[in-house]
Design an enzyme around this catalytic site. Structure first.
Site, PDB file in Angstrom:
ATOM      1  N   HIS A 213      -4.613   1.307   7.686  1.00  0.00           N
ATOM      2  CA  HIS A 213      -3.235   1.802   7.812  1.00  0.00           C
ATOM      3  C   HIS A 213      -3.021   2.989   6.862  1.00  0.00           C
ATOM      4  CE1 HIS A 213       1.324   1.069   7.928  1.00  0.00           C
ATOM      5  NE2 HIS A 213       1.186   1.813   6.836  1.00  0.00           N
ATOM      6  N   GLU A 214      -3.480   2.847   5.617  1.00  0.00           N
ATOM      7  CA  GLU A 214      -3.301   3.928   4.629  1.00  0.00           C
ATOM      8  C   GLU A 214      -4.153   5.139   4.975  1.00  0.00           C
ATOM      9  OE1 GLU A 214      -0.866   3.462   2.969  1.00  0.00           O
ATOM     10  OE2 GLU A 214      -0.738   1.286   2.907  1.00  0.00           O
TER      11      GLU A 214
ATOM     12  N   GLY B 212       0.839  -1.191   0.000  1.00  0.00           N
ATOM     13  CA  GLY B 212       0.000   0.000   0.000  1.00  0.00           C
ATOM     14  C   GLY B 212       0.874   1.241   0.000  1.00  0.00           C
TER      15      GLY B 212
ATOM     16  N   CYS C   7       5.701  -0.416   7.572  1.00  0.00           N
ATOM     17  CA  CYS C   7       5.389   0.822   6.850  1.00  0.00           C
ATOM     18  C   CYS C   7       6.629   1.283   6.104  1.00  0.00           C
ATOM     19  CB  CYS C   7       4.943   1.903   7.832  1.00  0.00           C
ATOM     20  SG  CYS C   7       4.508   3.463   7.027  1.00  0.00           S
ATOM     21  N   LEU C   8       6.446   1.668   4.859  1.00  0.00           N
ATOM     22  CA  LEU C   8       7.588   2.114   4.052  1.00  0.00           C
ATOM     23  C   LEU C   8       8.199   3.392   4.628  1.00  0.00           C
ATOM     24  CD1 LEU C   8       6.064   1.403   0.534  1.00  0.00           C
ATOM     25  CD2 LEU C   8       7.842   0.082   1.708  1.00  0.00           C
TER      26      LEU C   8
ATOM     27  N   HIS D 245      -2.544   7.343   7.387  1.00  0.00           N
ATOM     28  CA  HIS D 245      -1.566   8.259   6.779  1.00  0.00           C
ATOM     29  C   HIS D 245      -2.233   9.564   6.342  1.00  0.00           C
ATOM     30  CE1 HIS D 245       2.210   6.055   6.589  1.00  0.00           C
ATOM     31  NE2 HIS D 245       1.638   4.992   6.057  1.00  0.00           N
TER      32      HIS D 245
ATOM     33  N   GLN E 189       3.025   9.910   1.608  1.00  0.00           N
ATOM     34  CA  GLN E 189       4.331   9.223   1.735  1.00  0.00           C
ATOM     35  C   GLN E 189       5.280   9.599   0.598  1.00  0.00           C
ATOM     36  OE1 GLN E 189       2.399   5.174   2.430  1.00  0.00           O
ATOM     37  NE2 GLN E 189       4.228   4.997   3.696  1.00  0.00           N
TER      38      GLN E 189
HETATM   39  O1  GNR Z   1       3.971  -2.626   2.621  1.00  0.00           O
HETATM   40  C1  GNR Z   1       3.256  -2.484   3.615  1.00  0.00           C
HETATM   41  N1  GNR Z   1       2.891  -3.573   4.333  1.00  0.00           N
HETATM   42  C2  GNR Z   1       1.936  -3.530   5.327  1.00  0.00           C
HETATM   43  C3  GNR Z   1       1.838  -4.626   6.167  1.00  0.00           C
HETATM   44  C4  GNR Z   1       0.875  -4.637   7.150  1.00  0.00           C
HETATM   45  C5  GNR Z   1       0.016  -3.596   7.304  1.00  0.00           C
HETATM   46  C6  GNR Z   1       0.117  -2.489   6.487  1.00  0.00           C
HETATM   47  C7  GNR Z   1       1.061  -2.461   5.500  1.00  0.00           C
HETATM   48  S1  GNR Z   1       1.163  -1.095   4.448  1.00  0.00           S
HETATM   49  C8  GNR Z   1       2.848  -1.128   4.035  1.00  0.00           C
HETATM   50  C9  GNR Z   1       3.179  -0.055   3.028  1.00  0.00           C
HETATM   51  C10 GNR Z   1       2.939   1.291   3.648  1.00  0.00           C
HETATM   52  O2  GNR Z   1       3.710   1.849   4.383  1.00  0.00           O
HETATM   53  N2  GNR Z   1       1.801   1.871   3.397  1.00  0.00           N
HETATM   54  O3  GNR Z   1       1.497   3.042   3.969  1.00  0.00           O
HETATM   55 NI    NI Z   2       2.535   3.063   5.855  1.00  0.00          NI
END
Ligand code: GNR
Ligand code: NI
Length: 175
Positions: free
Chosen positions: A141-142, A46, A99-100, A145, A51
């Site tokens: 999660h997104e 995601g 999270c990246l 952000h 980001q």
């Molecule tokens: O790559 C991602 N893996 C992930 C694993 C578990 C829950 C959420 C994520 S999202 C993350 C990429 C990211 O930072 N998205 O904002």
């Molecule tokens: Ni993230």
């Protein structure tokens, strides 16, 4: 197409509240294509626009399932513009999130297991769907952000500090 640099914590831009998209147009679609390229390259499942420095309510997800027989990844790109959560289950689901923007760090986060969400796709068409499983976790999660929240903000201070210490150490080793 272009690879966009991914912003990492503690960059203050990650705390921004992203603004709603007013018009789903070709400029936005080009940006979304760049977001997918960046996400696949990372690799991640995601990516939220903030980001990569754009404070607009846009996010992309591809859970990239593997075909059991051939072993090849099946792409399932999804775009969510101006997403909203309409309902959420009381039942929670725990997932070890990464999270990246907090590279290579993982921690368990509990979130509603099932949500009903509303969003626009890349054609500006509205969708309302019930979502569960990893997609529900990833979408939440997104969406965090878009509101300036990282998964580490959902941990206890003790756990957050442990993750941030590990990140600082990993960065030091890489320097
Ligand atoms: O790559 C991602 N893996 C992930 C694993 C578990 C829950 C959420 C994520 S999202 C993350 C990429 C990211 O930072 N998205 O904002
Ligand atoms: Ni993230």
């Amino acid at each position: 197409m272009a690879l966009l640099p991914i912003i990492e914590t503690p960059d203050p831009r990650l705390k921004a509240i992203s603004a709603p998209v007013e018009k789903v147009d070709d400029d936005l679609r080009v940006f979304i294509a760049d977001m997918f390229e960046t996400m696949y390259d990372a690799p991640g499942i995601g990516l939220a626009a903030i980001q990569v420095g754009l404070a607009k309510r846009v996010l992309v997800i591809d859970l990239q399932d593997k075909d059991e027989e051939t072993g090849e990844t099946i792409k399932d790109p999804r775009v969510f513009i101006n997403p909203e959560i309409l309902e959420e289950s009381e039942e929670l689901s725990v997932y070890s999130e990464g999270c990246l923007s907090v590279p290579e760090q993982y921690a368990d986060v509990a979130r509603p297991a099932v949500i009903k969400a509303k969003w626009l796709d890349a054609d500006g068409k509205e969708h309302v769907e019930q979502i569960d499983g990893l997609l529900a976790t990833c979408l939440q999660h997104e969406m965090d952000h878009l509101n300036g929240i990282l998964f580490i903000d959902r941990l206890s201070k003790l756990k957050r500090d442990i993750v941030l210490k590990k990140l600082a150490k990993a960065r030091k080793m890489a320097a």
